[in-house]
Design an enzyme around this catalytic site. Structure first.
Site, PDB file in Angstrom:
ATOM      1  N   LYS A 113     -16.552  29.258 -30.485  1.00  0.00           N
ATOM      2  CA  LYS A 113     -16.968  28.612 -29.244  1.00  0.00           C
ATOM      3  C   LYS A 113     -16.231  29.110 -28.001  1.00  0.00           C
ATOM      4  O   LYS A 113     -15.038  29.379 -28.023  1.00  0.00           O
ATOM      5  CB  LYS A 113     -16.721  27.108 -29.347  1.00  0.00           C
ATOM      6  CG  LYS A 113     -17.650  26.445 -30.316  1.00  0.00           C
ATOM      7  CD  LYS A 113     -18.976  26.167 -29.698  1.00  0.00           C
ATOM      8  CE  LYS A 113     -19.051  24.695 -29.381  1.00  0.00           C
ATOM      9  NZ  LYS A 113     -20.273  24.370 -28.689  1.00  0.00           N
ATOM     10  N   GLU A 159     -18.918  21.948 -16.489  1.00  0.00           N
ATOM     11  CA  GLU A 159     -19.243  20.587 -16.942  1.00  0.00           C
ATOM     12  C   GLU A 159     -18.392  19.541 -16.224  1.00  0.00           C
ATOM     13  O   GLU A 159     -18.877  18.473 -15.843  1.00  0.00           O
ATOM     14  CB  GLU A 159     -19.041  20.475 -18.459  1.00  0.00           C
ATOM     15  CG  GLU A 159     -20.061  21.274 -19.250  1.00  0.00           C
ATOM     16  CD  GLU A 159     -19.733  21.321 -20.737  1.00  0.00           C
ATOM     17  OE1 GLU A 159     -19.371  20.293 -21.315  1.00  0.00           O
ATOM     18  OE2 GLU A 159     -19.837  22.410 -21.325  1.00  0.00           O
ATOM     19  N   LYS A 180      -8.465   3.635   1.287  1.00  0.00           N
ATOM     20  CA  LYS A 180      -7.585   4.803   1.157  1.00  0.00           C
ATOM     21  C   LYS A 180      -7.639   5.493  -0.194  1.00  0.00           C
ATOM     22  O   LYS A 180      -7.908   6.696  -0.288  1.00  0.00           O
ATOM     23  CB  LYS A 180      -6.157   4.411   1.512  1.00  0.00           C
ATOM     24  CG  LYS A 180      -6.107   4.051   2.959  1.00  0.00           C
ATOM     25  CD  LYS A 180      -4.844   3.555   3.475  1.00  0.00           C
ATOM     26  CE  LYS A 180      -5.142   2.946   4.827  1.00  0.00           C
ATOM     27  NZ  LYS A 180      -6.093   1.785   4.779  1.00  0.00           N
ATOM     28  N   SER A 234     -12.851  25.720 -28.764  1.00  0.00           N
ATOM     29  CA  SER A 234     -12.967  24.490 -29.534  1.00  0.00           C
ATOM     30  C   SER A 234     -11.817  24.453 -30.533  1.00  0.00           C
ATOM     31  O   SER A 234     -11.381  25.485 -31.034  1.00  0.00           O
ATOM     32  CB  SER A 234     -14.299  24.482 -30.266  1.00  0.00           C
ATOM     33  OG  SER A 234     -14.231  23.646 -31.401  1.00  0.00           O
ATOM     34  N   THR A 287     -39.929  26.229 -12.238  1.00  0.00           N
ATOM     35  CA  THR A 287     -40.228  24.863 -11.805  1.00  0.00           C
ATOM     36  C   THR A 287     -40.342  24.074 -13.110  1.00  0.00           C
ATOM     37  O   THR A 287     -40.797  24.617 -14.120  1.00  0.00           O
ATOM     38  CB  THR A 287     -41.554  24.767 -11.016  1.00  0.00           C
ATOM     39  OG1 THR A 287     -42.620  25.157 -11.870  1.00  0.00           O
ATOM     40  CG2 THR A 287     -41.557  25.665  -9.784  1.00  0.00           C
ATOM     41  N   HIS A 288     -39.923  22.851 -13.089  1.00  0.00           N
ATOM     42  CA  HIS A 288     -39.892  22.022 -14.317  1.00  0.00           C
ATOM     43  C   HIS A 288     -39.074  22.694 -15.421  1.00  0.00           C
ATOM     44  O   HIS A 288     -39.322  22.473 -16.605  1.00  0.00           O
ATOM     45  CB  HIS A 288     -41.305  21.739 -14.845  1.00  0.00           C
ATOM     46  CG  HIS A 288     -42.280  21.315 -13.810  1.00  0.00           C
ATOM     47  ND1 HIS A 288     -42.480  20.002 -13.467  1.00  0.00           N
ATOM     48  CD2 HIS A 288     -43.094  22.041 -12.992  1.00  0.00           C
ATOM     49  CE1 HIS A 288     -43.393  19.925 -12.508  1.00  0.00           C
ATOM     50  NE2 HIS A 288     -43.773  21.150 -12.201  1.00  0.00           N
ATOM     51  N   SER A 323       0.810  -1.223   0.000  1.00  0.00           N
ATOM     52  CA  SER A 323       0.000   0.000   0.000  1.00  0.00           C
ATOM     53  C   SER A 323       0.841   1.270   0.000  1.00  0.00           C
ATOM     54  O   SER A 323       0.309   2.373   0.055  1.00  0.00           O
ATOM     55  CB  SER A 323      -0.935  -0.004   1.215  1.00  0.00           C
ATOM     56  OG  SER A 323      -0.202  -0.217   2.399  1.00  0.00           O
ATOM     57  N   GLN A 382      -8.036  -1.967   3.489  1.00  0.00           N
ATOM     58  CA  GLN A 382      -6.974  -1.178   2.861  1.00  0.00           C
ATOM     59  C   GLN A 382      -7.527  -0.415   1.646  1.00  0.00           C
ATOM     60  O   GLN A 382      -6.981   0.606   1.254  1.00  0.00           O
ATOM     61  CB  GLN A 382      -5.836  -2.116   2.440  1.00  0.00           C
ATOM     62  CG  GLN A 382      -4.696  -1.436   1.726  1.00  0.00           C
ATOM     63  CD  GLN A 382      -3.488  -2.331   1.610  1.00  0.00           C
ATOM     64  OE1 GLN A 382      -2.831  -2.627   2.611  1.00  0.00           O
ATOM     65  NE2 GLN A 382      -3.198  -2.813   0.416  1.00  0.00           N
TER      66      GLN A 382
END
Ligand code: ARG
Length: 459
Positions: free
Chosen positions: A283, A290, A325, A277, A155-156, A23, A322
């Site tokens: 872009k 993201e 970790k 991009s 909402t939605h 380890s 172990q």
């Protein structure tokens, strides 16, 4: 291959087995905690007369030298040792000879690793909390500056009622505040010292567990030695809290991605926090938002993995543990990185207030208030709802907002409307009449901001 336990074996470990078992590649992350724990252990052994004062001093001095050499890069931690515990002990013995061999008296790697991991994680709980606090401070600045910045509430993901940017951001303030509360609770529960539990059944040496607990800043020793070496609940709780932080961050990121889209343009992410991009020159992508959203999966994965690893494990220590970790380290580093980047991104982000206001104006977000106007003039709510529904249909057909209708047009649908309807359904009125605590009205918001300020000063 430097191993601590060769005595009983007649053959060397197979190299693949050795690699699989070792380890050191990851537990070297807590060499400082390992040495700190050993110093406390040896201090206690000295005070209890289990080691002489001279042995105690020599070991402590040498452990500190080892730590300084590792810190300075003079003593590399290499893969020839099985784990960080072997590395420290072997180097101690190299430097001190027989006295070094006394370090491990009354201790097992089982309580040692339980201690190291707890010490490491305890600090990480505090560091994560500090990052969350920074984020809250940043959110509060945005809230203070935007109690009059009107935007649509959704909402939605459909425009619903107008709110303010302060109010929307304030929702996240509450979430991250609860995240801090969770970390605080975890700290309180985990801050007990497993050192002295030995392999599983304590030891026959007269160890002073209260003393080592105190030396290491714990509230006291843990109360069952078998539990001490096999408890990983605190990691599960911590990973769960981290997963929740990521869930909150990912929701906020998703909104920022939407707000930053060409269609919405509510915000503009700073150049320093966007990327381009390779093919499309126009872009400017919200990659950071993201990526933070994406890394949420990884932290959820760690939580799931440790829950699954711990499932059905018999008492006490098992090597399965172990596995805690790498998962935990990765999740902690991920969340800390995300918090720092997210904070930078929102503190440099520009809010397009005009576009937000226009969007609220154009989405019938004042339809509820138009209905409430009718109710205040004696129309039962269900009827008012129907009348405003017809108004909305009319507006959609004519491609206009309710506010753009003439009084004649309004009266044609319901004679109850009078000139004061325009004031009653202005965005400002819609927001600022909502004054119950927790609502977006400016005065309500200012009361909340004062409470949040107070909270940040005292927590
Ligand atoms: N590397 C081990 C772990 O992380 C340390 C404890 C080893 N104990 C043992 N009995 N093999 O869990």
């Amino acid at each position: 291959m430097a191993q601590l336990w060769g005595g009983r074996f007649t053959k060397d470990t197979d190299q693949l087995v050795y690699n699989f078992n070792a380890s050191i590649s990851f537990d070297q992350k807590f060499y400082k905690q390992d040495i700190e724990g050993s110093i406390a252990h040896v201090t206690m052994l000295g005070r209890q007369g289990i080691l002489t004062g001279e042995e105690m001093n020599e070991i402590i001095r040498t452990l500190k030298e080892i730590r300084a050499d590792v810190d300075a890069g003079k003593l590399p931690i290499t893969e020839e040792y099985e784990d960080i515990h072997s590395f420290v002990e072997a180097n101690l013995i190299d430097r001190l000879g027989d006295t070094g061999k006394k370090l491990h008296t009354g201790r097992s790697r089982n309580d040692q690793v339980a201690l190291d991991m707890r010490l490491y994680t305890r600090q990480e709980v505090l560091d994560t909390d500090a990052l969350l606090k920074n984020l809250l401070k940043e959110l509060l600045v945005i809230m203070e500056e935007n109690t009059e910045t009107i935007m649509p509430g959704f909402t939605h993901l459909q425009k619903a009622q107008p709110v303010t940017l302060a109010h929307h951001v304030g929702a996240y303030f509450e979430m991250f505040k609860r995240d801090r509360g969770r970390l605080h609770d975890i700290y309180e529960r985990m801050n007990y010292c497993p050192l002295g539990a030995g392999a599983l059944a304590g030891t026959t040496y007269p160890l002073d567990r209260e003393l080592t607990a105190e030396l290491l800043g714990f509230y006291g020793p843990t109360l069952n030695s078998m539990d001490s070496v096999s408890d990983r609940d605190y990691l599960i709780e911590f990973l769960s809290a981290l997963a929740t932080v990521m869930m909150h961050l990912s929701r906020f990121c998703e909104e920022i991605i939407i707000w930053n889209s060409n269609e919405y343009q509510f915000v503009e992410i700073d150049d320093a926090y966007s990327t381009g991009s390779s093919i499309m020159p126009q872009k400017k992508n919200p990659d950071i938002a993201e990526l933070v959203r994406g890394k949420t999966g990884r932290v959820y994965g760690a939580l799931n993995a440790i829950l699954t690893t711990m499932k059905g494990l018999p008492l006490a220590y098992n090597k399965d543990m172990q596995e805690d970790k790498e998962l935990t380290f990765d999740a902690i580093d991920t969340v800390k990185g995300c918090l720092a980047l997210f904070c930078g991104m929102i503190s440099t982000m520009k809010f397009n207030r005009k576009i937000m206001k226009k969007s609220a104006n154009n989405g019938f977000t004042n339809a509820t208030d138009a209905a409430d106007y009718l109710v205040n003039h004696g129309v039962p709510f269900r009827d008012a709802h129907g009348i405003v529904g017809r108004i909305v249909l009319y507006c959609i057909e004519k491609d206009m907002a309710i506010d753009d209708m003439s009084l004649e047009e309004l009266k044609a649908i319901s004679p109850v409307f009078e000139e004061d309807i325009y004031d009653a359904i202005s965005m400002e009125t819609c927001v600022n009449k909502r004054l119950t605590i927790g609502a977006p009205g400016k005065e309500a918001m200012e009361r909340v901001i004062a409470l949040e300020k107070d909270y940040l000063e005292n927590n």
